[in-house]
Design a protein around this motif. Structure first.
Motif, mmCIF file in Angstrom:
data_model
loop_
_atom_site.group_PDB
_atom_site.id
_atom_site.type_symbol
_atom_site.label_atom_id
_atom_site.label_comp_id
_atom_site.label_asym_id
_atom_site.label_seq_id
_atom_site.Cartn_x
_atom_site.Cartn_y
_atom_site.Cartn_z
ATOM 1 N N VAL A 49 21.401 16.700 56.800
ATOM 2 C CA VAL A 49 21.427 17.595 55.644
ATOM 3 C C VAL A 49 22.830 17.516 55.049
ATOM 4 C CG1 VAL A 49 21.225 19.959 54.799
ATOM 5 C CG2 VAL A 49 19.717 19.160 56.633
ATOM 6 N N TRP A 50 22.901 17.203 53.763
ATOM 7 C CA TRP A 50 24.184 17.136 53.059
ATOM 8 C C TRP A 50 24.465 18.477 52.385
ATOM 9 C CZ3 TRP A 50 27.393 13.051 53.538
ATOM 10 C CH2 TRP A 50 26.841 11.827 53.962
ATOM 11 N N ILE A 51 25.696 18.927 52.468
ATOM 12 C CA ILE A 51 26.157 20.080 51.700
ATOM 13 C C ILE A 51 27.296 19.611 50.811
ATOM 14 C CG2 ILE A 51 27.307 22.313 51.774
ATOM 15 C CD1 ILE A 51 25.766 23.031 54.208
ATOM 16 N N LEU A 52 27.051 19.615 49.506
ATOM 17 C CA LEU A 52 28.070 19.231 48.535
ATOM 18 C C LEU A 52 28.659 20.501 47.935
ATOM 19 C CD1 LEU A 52 25.932 16.829 48.679
ATOM 20 C CD2 LEU A 52 26.821 16.165 46.435
ATOM 21 N N GLU A 53 29.974 20.601 47.922
ATOM 22 C CA GLU A 53 30.644 21.752 47.341
ATOM 23 C C GLU A 53 31.353 21.324 46.061
ATOM 24 O OE1 GLU A 53 33.203 23.300 50.373
ATOM 25 O OE2 GLU A 53 31.602 23.291 51.865
ATOM 26 N N ALA A 54 31.171 22.089 45.005
ATOM 27 C CA ALA A 54 31.750 21.694 43.724
ATOM 28 C C ALA A 54 32.113 22.920 42.898
ATOM 29 C CB ALA A 54 30.779 20.815 42.940
ATOM 30 N N GLU A 55 33.259 22.857 42.264
ATOM 31 C CA GLU A 55 33.630 23.884 41.294
ATOM 32 C C GLU A 55 33.150 23.486 39.901
ATOM 33 O OE1 GLU A 55 37.458 25.778 41.384
ATOM 34 O OE2 GLU A 55 37.907 24.959 43.377
ATOM 35 N N ASP A 56 33.098 22.197 39.628
ATOM 36 C CA ASP A 56 32.674 21.708 38.317
ATOM 37 C C ASP A 56 31.554 20.679 38.502
ATOM 38 O OD1 ASP A 56 32.342 20.842 35.750
ATOM 39 O OD2 ASP A 56 34.349 19.960 35.537
ATOM 40 N N PRO A 57 30.312 21.132 38.616
ATOM 41 C CA PRO A 57 29.208 20.188 38.850
ATOM 42 C C PRO A 57 29.004 19.209 37.708
ATOM 43 C CG PRO A 57 28.352 22.357 38.302
ATOM 44 C CD PRO A 57 29.837 22.516 38.514
ATOM 45 N N GLY A 58 29.562 19.515 36.534
ATOM 46 C CA GLY A 58 29.453 18.617 35.406
ATOM 47 C C GLY A 58 30.140 17.278 35.633
ATOM 48 N N ARG A 59 30.976 17.205 36.652
ATOM 49 C CA ARG A 59 31.661 15.951 36.964
ATOM 50 C C ARG A 59 30.820 15.055 37.876
ATOM 51 N NH1 ARG A 59 37.645 17.434 38.884
ATOM 52 N NH2 ARG A 59 37.756 15.149 38.904
ATOM 53 N N LEU A 60 29.679 15.559 38.321
ATOM 54 C CA LEU A 60 28.795 14.767 39.172
ATOM 55 C C LEU A 60 27.713 14.097 38.338
ATOM 56 C CD1 LEU A 60 28.375 17.260 42.152
ATOM 57 C CD2 LEU A 60 29.630 15.096 42.196
ATOM 58 N N LEU A 61 27.298 12.911 38.770
ATOM 59 C CA LEU A 61 26.240 12.191 38.062
ATOM 60 C C LEU A 61 24.945 12.987 38.082
ATOM 61 C CD1 LEU A 61 26.798 8.597 39.549
ATOM 62 C CD2 LEU A 61 27.531 9.433 37.297
ATOM 63 N N GLU A 62 24.203 12.909 37.000
ATOM 64 C CA GLU A 62 22.924 13.615 36.914
ATOM 65 C C GLU A 62 21.976 13.149 38.015
ATOM 66 O OE1 GLU A 62 20.171 16.235 36.026
ATOM 67 O OE2 GLU A 62 22.146 16.164 35.046
ATOM 68 N N THR A 63 22.072 11.892 38.389
ATOM 69 C CA THR A 63 21.202 11.374 39.445
ATOM 70 C C THR A 63 21.519 12.016 40.796
ATOM 71 O OG1 THR A 63 22.738 9.501 39.518
ATOM 72 C CG2 THR A 63 20.627 9.159 38.406
ATOM 73 N N ILE A 64 22.743 12.441 40.997
ATOM 74 C CA ILE A 64 23.091 13.175 42.215
ATOM 75 C C ILE A 64 22.624 14.617 42.106
ATOM 76 C CG2 ILE A 64 25.031 14.142 43.529
ATOM 77 C CD1 ILE A 64 26.472 11.516 43.216
ATOM 78 N N LEU A 65 22.891 15.236 40.965
ATOM 79 C CA LEU A 65 22.492 16.635 40.774
ATOM 80 C C LEU A 65 20.991 16.817 40.954
ATOM 81 C CD1 LEU A 65 24.657 17.537 37.639
ATOM 82 C CD2 LEU A 65 25.119 18.132 40.025
#
Length: 202
Positions: free
Chosen positions: A143-159
């Protein structure tokens, strides 16, 4: 463990994770969106503890006292691994080396591994593209836990491959409740201590 995680803005996230485990519908990737230090570490510990607890209760709560729970709480159990950026960003070399190795390696002590990426929004594009392959074909035990303050910097394919939970900053009521729990029952702790520290941080 879930009680420790359900503080401040992390209450909704703790409930979502707990309910997913209880219903056996745990997503393979979670995106925790919010400022650093609002419960991300506690949520990861609670999740890894439950996934490997020897005496988890019927309502999906880890016991908190078996070897797996105690070692996870101390960050010394292989069921929980944390990846932080080395410098300004997570690099593709990190993903192709440490992250893939951690995801694919067999860990006899862990029924399920929780791999936590601190500041996931600081992956550069090459790193994100390499990580995407892990999300597309996730090992069943990870199980992956990704932590982000600005999710807009992540690729849509990851989101699109992560279940998002927002962690808002703590308000004064959250701080008051946390301080009360920390100081109210301890030696020398009480209402005056809570009020004094609360006034300093709120």
């Amino acid at each position: 463990m879930w009680a420790e995680a359900a503080v401040g803005g992390a209450r909704a996230a703790a409930t979502a994770l707990h309910d997913a485990i209880a219903s056996d519908r745990l997503s393979h990737a979670w995106l925790l969106v919010g400022p650093d230090g609002v419960g991300q570490h506690e949520l990861a510990v609670a999740l890894a503890s439950h996934a490997n607890c020897r005496d988890a209760s019927a309502d999906a709560r880890p016991c908190g006292h078996c070897d797996a729970c105690l070692r996870t709480a101390r960050d010394v159990h292989p069921a929980l691994m944390t990846f932080e950026p080395d410098g300004a960003a997570h690099r593709v070399e990190d993903v192709r080396g440490a992250w893939i190795d951690a995801a694919m390696r067999t860990t006899p002590e862990a029924r399920r591994k929780v791999l936590r990426i601190v500041a996931a929004d600081r992956m550069n594009v090459a790193a994100q593209n390499a990580f995407l392959k892990l999300l597309e074909e996730p090992p069943a035990s990870v199980v992956w836990i990704l932590e982000a303050e600005d999710p807009g910097r992540l690729l849509e394919t990851i989101l699109s491959r992560c279940r998002r939970v927002d962690l808002p900053p703590w308000g004064s009521d959250d701080v008051r409740a946390w301080l009360g729990a920390q100081l109210g029952g301890g030696a020398g702790g009480g209402a005056e201590d809570v009020a004094r520290i609360e006034s300093a941080v709120c």
